[in-house]
Design a protein around this motif. Sequence first.
Motif, PDB file in Angstrom:
ATOM      1  N   LEU A 181       4.453   6.316  -5.099  1.00 47.31           N
ATOM      2  CA  LEU A 181       3.305   7.249  -4.644  1.00 47.31           C
ATOM      3  C   LEU A 181       3.487   8.487  -5.147  1.00 47.31           C
ATOM      4  O   LEU A 181       4.532   9.259  -5.231  1.00 47.31           O
ATOM      5  CB  LEU A 181       3.914   7.354  -3.123  1.00 47.31           C
ATOM      6  CG  LEU A 181       4.009   6.076  -2.250  1.00 47.31           C
ATOM      7  CD1 LEU A 181       4.312   6.243  -0.969  1.00 47.31           C
ATOM      8  CD2 LEU A 181       2.710   5.350  -2.343  1.00 47.31           C
ATOM      9  N   CYS A 210       2.438   0.202 -10.644  1.00 45.22           N
ATOM     10  CA  CYS A 210       1.438   0.878 -10.201  1.00 45.22           C
ATOM     11  C   CYS A 210       1.744   2.433  -9.651  1.00 45.22           C
ATOM     12  O   CYS A 210       2.672   2.507  -9.126  1.00 45.22           O
ATOM     13  CB  CYS A 210       0.665   0.202  -8.574  1.00 45.22           C
ATOM     14  SG  CYS A 210       0.420  -1.624  -9.079  1.00 45.22           S
ATOM     15  N   VAL A 256       0.055   5.150  -7.272  1.00 49.08           N
ATOM     16  CA  VAL A 256      -0.995   5.505  -6.209  1.00 49.08           C
ATOM     17  C   VAL A 256      -1.254   7.097  -6.126  1.00 49.08           C
ATOM     18  O   VAL A 256      -0.329   7.884  -5.906  1.00 49.08           O
ATOM     19  CB  VAL A 256      -0.331   5.008  -4.765  1.00 49.08           C
ATOM     20  CG1 VAL A 256      -1.674   5.581  -3.773  1.00 49.08           C
ATOM     21  CG2 VAL A 256      -0.141   3.546  -4.939  1.00 49.08           C
ATOM     22  N   LEU A 291      -3.879   3.544  -8.891  1.00 52.01           N
ATOM     23  CA  LEU A 291      -4.677   3.329  -7.821  1.00 52.01           C
ATOM     24  C   LEU A 291      -5.080   4.645  -7.132  1.00 52.01           C
ATOM     25  O   LEU A 291      -4.078   5.389  -6.677  1.00 52.01           O
ATOM     26  CB  LEU A 291      -4.171   2.472  -6.778  1.00 52.01           C
ATOM     27  CG  LEU A 291      -3.715   1.168  -7.106  1.00 52.01           C
ATOM     28  CD1 LEU A 291      -2.661   0.414  -6.061  1.00 52.01           C
ATOM     29  CD2 LEU A 291      -4.767   0.083  -7.919  1.00 52.01           C
ATOM     30  N   PRO A 326      -0.809  11.069  -0.591  1.00 52.95           N
ATOM     31  CA  PRO A 326      -1.901   9.874  -0.273  1.00 52.95           C
ATOM     32  C   PRO A 326      -1.630   9.462   1.082  1.00 52.95           C
ATOM     33  O   PRO A 326      -0.797   9.290   1.786  1.00 52.95           O
ATOM     34  CB  PRO A 326      -1.228   8.815  -1.229  1.00 52.95           C
ATOM     35  CG  PRO A 326      -0.150   9.469  -2.019  1.00 52.95           C
ATOM     36  CD  PRO A 326       0.088  10.453  -1.382  1.00 52.95           C
ATOM     37  N   VAL A 368      -2.993   3.574   1.216  1.00 50.28           N
ATOM     38  CA  VAL A 368      -2.414   2.971   0.440  1.00 50.28           C
ATOM     39  C   VAL A 368      -2.107   1.562   0.625  1.00 50.28           C
ATOM     40  O   VAL A 368      -2.121   0.811  -0.364  1.00 50.28           O
ATOM     41  CB  VAL A 368      -1.059   3.863   0.304  1.00 50.28           C
ATOM     42  CG1 VAL A 368      -0.048   2.947  -0.393  1.00 50.28           C
ATOM     43  CG2 VAL A 368      -0.967   5.079  -0.302  1.00 50.28           C
TER      44      VAL A 368
END
Length: 214
Positions: A75, A97, A99, A116, A126, A131
């Motif tokens: 995150l 990934c 975010v 993302l 986020p 998420v």
Amino acid sequence: MPVTLKLATSLDGRIATASGESRWITGEAAREAVHRLRAEHDAVVVGIETALADDPELTVRLAGYSGPQPARVVLDSRQRLSPDSRLVKTARDVRTCVVATREPDPVLVAAGVRVLRVAAARANHPDLRDVVAALAGEGLTRLFVEGGGQVAASFLGGGLVDAIEWFRAPILLGAEGRPAVGPLAIAALAQARHFRRVETREVGDDLWERYARI
């Protein structure tokens, strides 16, 4: 989507000393159990502060393990994850990934990181419901949240945690230590998040407590 929160703490619920030292609070047997839990999930989720402080691999490292690796999810609203981090350097080997709340950083994308973009909530963090939805769209439906305190508080505060895997070491760090769960803005006991203890077992010198949301 099931979300499991992992906590590895001292007896008084601290994940690190005031200076940030945290390796290793729990013992080898507890850490091995965490790797087995990672293997049961689609993705391991951490906040950017944990990623920057620890430079983790977030992979399953068990003797003889040949199964799939969970995706690593960070995150990271402002995409501060370093191209020199272990996560980015191995992004083409293990699905990784980030975010974020802004346009994908081309440096991360070029390294093989899947960025993302989701909506921003308070303090530009986020929005966790976005998420979870974004990760589900990537086929990641069993999340293993590993830290740190603010991320744990955000998932708990949002009512998104279904289970807690709590590893507690027989040490005390005191109030100056860093808490496993950040502020939850709870003013009355009626607002507290409730969980049911489903199992307790010893792992080496540590205690493993398993909880399910009521």
